[in-house]
Design a protein around this motif. Structure first.
Motif, PDB file in Angstrom:
ATOM      1  N   ASP A 237      -4.035   8.502   6.477  1.00 51.93           N
ATOM      2  CA  ASP A 237      -2.649   8.014   6.394  1.00 51.93           C
ATOM      3  C   ASP A 237      -1.764   8.744   7.391  1.00 51.93           C
ATOM      4  O   ASP A 237      -0.917   8.136   8.062  1.00 51.93           O
ATOM      5  N   LEU A 240      -2.199   7.392  10.863  1.00 56.67           N
ATOM      6  CA  LEU A 240      -1.449   6.168  11.145  1.00 56.67           C
ATOM      7  C   LEU A 240       0.016   6.461  11.427  1.00 56.67           C
ATOM      8  O   LEU A 240       0.633   5.832  12.301  1.00 56.67           O
ATOM      9  N   ASP A 241       0.574   7.395  10.706  1.00 63.24           N
ATOM     10  CA  ASP A 241       1.960   7.805  10.967  1.00 63.24           C
ATOM     11  C   ASP A 241       2.056   8.386  12.376  1.00 63.24           C
ATOM     12  O   ASP A 241       2.987   8.081  13.140  1.00 63.24           O
ATOM     13  N   ALA A 244       2.062   5.661  15.145  1.00 61.44           N
ATOM     14  CA  ALA A 244       3.364   5.033  15.364  1.00 61.44           C
ATOM     15  C   ALA A 244       4.292   5.955  16.154  1.00 61.44           C
ATOM     16  O   ALA A 244       5.016   5.503  17.058  1.00 61.44           O
ATOM     17  N   PRO A 357      -6.873  -4.883   9.317  1.00 63.95           N
ATOM     18  CA  PRO A 357      -5.533  -4.580   9.802  1.00 63.95           C
ATOM     19  C   PRO A 357      -5.314  -3.066   9.843  1.00 63.95           C
ATOM     20  O   PRO A 357      -5.779  -2.336   8.966  1.00 63.95           O
ATOM     21  N   VAL A 358      -4.646  -2.598  10.873  1.00 57.96           N
ATOM     22  CA  VAL A 358      -4.481  -1.155  11.072  1.00 57.96           C
ATOM     23  C   VAL A 358      -3.932  -0.483   9.818  1.00 57.96           C
ATOM     24  O   VAL A 358      -4.400   0.587   9.408  1.00 57.96           O
ATOM     25  N   SER A 359      -2.986  -1.129   9.166  1.00 58.57           N
ATOM     26  CA  SER A 359      -2.377  -0.541   7.972  1.00 58.57           C
ATOM     27  C   SER A 359      -3.341  -0.438   6.801  1.00 58.57           C
ATOM     28  O   SER A 359      -3.092   0.318   5.852  1.00 58.57           O
ATOM     29  N   SER A 360      -4.458  -1.187   6.849  1.00 59.57           N
ATOM     30  CA  SER A 360      -5.429  -1.186   5.749  1.00 59.57           C
ATOM     31  C   SER A 360      -6.573  -0.200   5.949  1.00 59.57           C
ATOM     32  O   SER A 360      -7.433  -0.074   5.073  1.00 59.57           O
ATOM     33  N   ASP A 389      -6.462   0.012  17.018  1.00 59.24           N
ATOM     34  CA  ASP A 389      -6.525  -1.446  16.873  1.00 59.24           C
ATOM     35  C   ASP A 389      -7.298  -1.872  15.628  1.00 59.24           C
ATOM     36  O   ASP A 389      -7.640  -3.040  15.475  1.00 59.24           O
ATOM     37  N   GLY A 390      -7.579  -0.928  14.729  1.00 58.93           N
ATOM     38  CA  GLY A 390      -8.204  -1.267  13.449  1.00 58.93           C
ATOM     39  C   GLY A 390      -9.699  -1.471  13.494  1.00 58.93           C
ATOM     40  O   GLY A 390     -10.295  -1.914  12.509  1.00 58.93           O
ATOM     41  N   TYR A 425     -10.020  -7.370   2.750  1.00 61.97           N
ATOM     42  CA  TYR A 425      -8.876  -6.920   3.547  1.00 61.97           C
ATOM     43  C   TYR A 425      -8.575  -7.891   4.693  1.00 61.97           C
ATOM     44  O   TYR A 425      -7.798  -7.558   5.580  1.00 61.97           O
TER      45      TYR A 425
END
Length: 477
Positions: A237, A240-241, A244, A357-360, A389-390, A425
């Motif tokens: 997590d 991912l932060d 961004a 998806p990247v967020s998943s 890119d996931g 997902y």
């Protein structure tokens, strides 16, 4: 629908078309072309042919089409899903593009390069650099893979985050169709709204619709600056932060954001010469970050390091080593690439090339890791890859001391369980390696029936005899 028997005169005809030395029938010479890179699939073939021009490719295809003889295109033969390996019946002709190696044109003003399908990817990168341009497609096999195969499989690689997949690097194609006609679609235009974008039918088709013989590729300005860092992060997590933040800080100049678990580093240090741990401590998760662009004044490096420092203060980054030289950046990349090689030395490895998806990504990793531990106690997941890119290579190394063959015998069972999670997902069971022959049945499990029938309709329309790489990507039976 299987192709019919081979014509008895075909080999003689091919020899007349290409010259006898370019039609190989000796078993010892063909043998390396009959087994895939992972040594998972073995096939047989009538002959290996090596045309040297588009006209010769077309002549070979016409001759095979007349006999309904299957054709298996091969570039660098680096497929990871058995996409360039023939089946066992021995009726196929392997068509190698290795002699199609001309760079036909480089236009630095238009930022394009027109090249033949057998050009080695690394040689094209070097050709672009000679013209002060960048061809950004980059992957581990770039010293041996060929651009026709890269396009036919829609290769991904290390720079997708900024520049996109192979299909995003191509403006036009020249393709020999299954009846031997040549489609000259070598356009150099950024804008062309005159109908269907036919080139994209062939990009990612894995040679099942035709043979790519040449391509017009997009070039980019050479980056004036590169900034690279190897970071330990609190968890996925946090990674991912950090992604961004780095994208924001570098004004979207981020080219790579690679996730690496500690086990990948440990195995690389154990097995692969030249591997060096960039950080003093041991942490669960790492990312390798790279940005390219800037103005050559050090601003990009400063921007990236500023983002990392703020992330460290916020508890997202636990430690970091910014590269102080190109040589140090290369040691970071060597460690990333060593993760692939290191797994070979630990016995069997069940592999997945998935995207969510990247967020998943964090939720997928949690769920999939728990599932494979439940299925195979002691299994050692080594999930790594293109977090930006996931696309993850969710690779699973056998338990220590386990029987390798017994472990690998569960490949399909474990794949199915992981792919079921990917599907929940709304992800993909193949992100950059293709379908080949390995994933035909699995792909059919997840594709909507209407989508499968659309694919079959395209295949039947262009290749009604089913001679082009049969048994790959889509099942017509």
């Amino acid at each position: 629908m299987a192709p019919s028997s081979t014509c008895p005169e075909l080999l003689s005809q091919l020899g007349d078309l290409l010259g006898p030395r370019h039609v190989v029938t000796e078993r010892d010479e063909i043998a390396p072309r009959l087994i895939d890179w992972r040594r998972k699939y073995t096939g047989n073939a009538l002959a290996l042919v090596k045309p040297g021009t588009t006209a010769e490719v077309a002549a070979v295809v016409r001759a095979c089409a007349d006999c309904r003889t299957p054709i298996v295109p091969q570039g660098g033969h680096t497929s990871l899903v058995g996409g360039s390996t023939p089946d066992l019946d021995g009726r196929a002709v392997i068509l190698s593009t290795e002699r199609l190696t001309r760079v036909r044109d480089v236009d630095p003003v238009n930022n394009t390069m027109t090249v033949e399908a057998g050009c080695i990817l690394q040689s094209l990168q070097e050709e672009a650099a000679r013209h002060d341009r960048l061809f950004p497609l980059s992957l581990a096999a770039e010293g041996t893979c060929r651009i026709g195969g890269n396009l036919a499989t829609n290769a991904g690689g290390l720079n997708v985050l900024r520049y996109g997949n192979a299909r995003d690097q191509v403006l036009g194609l020249e393709v020999v169709l299954p009846d031997g006609q040549v489609w000259d679609g070598l356009r150099t235009l950024r804008k062309d709204n005159t109908g269907y974008d036919l080139k994209q039918l062939f990009v990612g088709s894995e040679g099942t619709l035709g043979i790519i013989t040449a391509a017009t590729l997009k070039l980019q300005p050479q980056p004036l600056e590169a900034a690279t860092a190897f970071c330990a992060v609190r968890d996925v997590d946090a990674a991912l932060d950090l992604l961004a933040r780095c994208q924001q800080a570098t004004a979207q100049s981020l080219t790579s954001f690679e996730l690496i678990p500690r086990i990948g580093i440990d195995l690389s240090l154990k097995h692969v010469a030249g591997s060096v741990d960039p950080l003093e401590g041991a942490y669960d998760w790492y990312v390798l970050v790279e940005a390219q662009g800037g103005h050559g004044d050090g601003g990009l490096k400063a921007a990236l390091e500023g983002a990392l420092m703020q992330a460290y203060e916020d508890g997202l980054v636990l430690d970091a080593a910014p590269a102080e030289s190109a040589a140090q950046a290369q040691t970071f990349w060597h460690l990333r690439e060593a993760v692939v090689e290191a797994q070979r030395h630990e016995g069997g490895s069940i592999k997945h090339d998935i995207a969510v998806p990247v967020s998943s990504v964090p939720a997928f990793l949690t769920e999939a890791t728990a599932k494979v531990h439940e299925m195979v106690p002691g299994i050692r997941p080594v999930p790594f890859g293109h977090l930006g890119d996931g696309n993850l290579h969710f690779n699973l190394t056998q338990p220590e001391g386990a029987d390798t063959q017994a472990f690998l015998a569960r490949w399909d069972e474990v794949n199915a369980a992981v792919h079921d999670i990917v599907a929940r997902y709304r992800g993909s069971i193949s992100a950059e390696h293709g379908i080949g022959q390995m994933k035909v049945a699995e792909n059919a499990r997840f594709k909507p029936p209407v989508e499968l029938e659309m694919m079959r309709a395209i295949k039947r329309s262009l290749d009604p005899g089913n001679i082009m790489n049969p048994g790959k990507v889509i099942d017509l039976d």
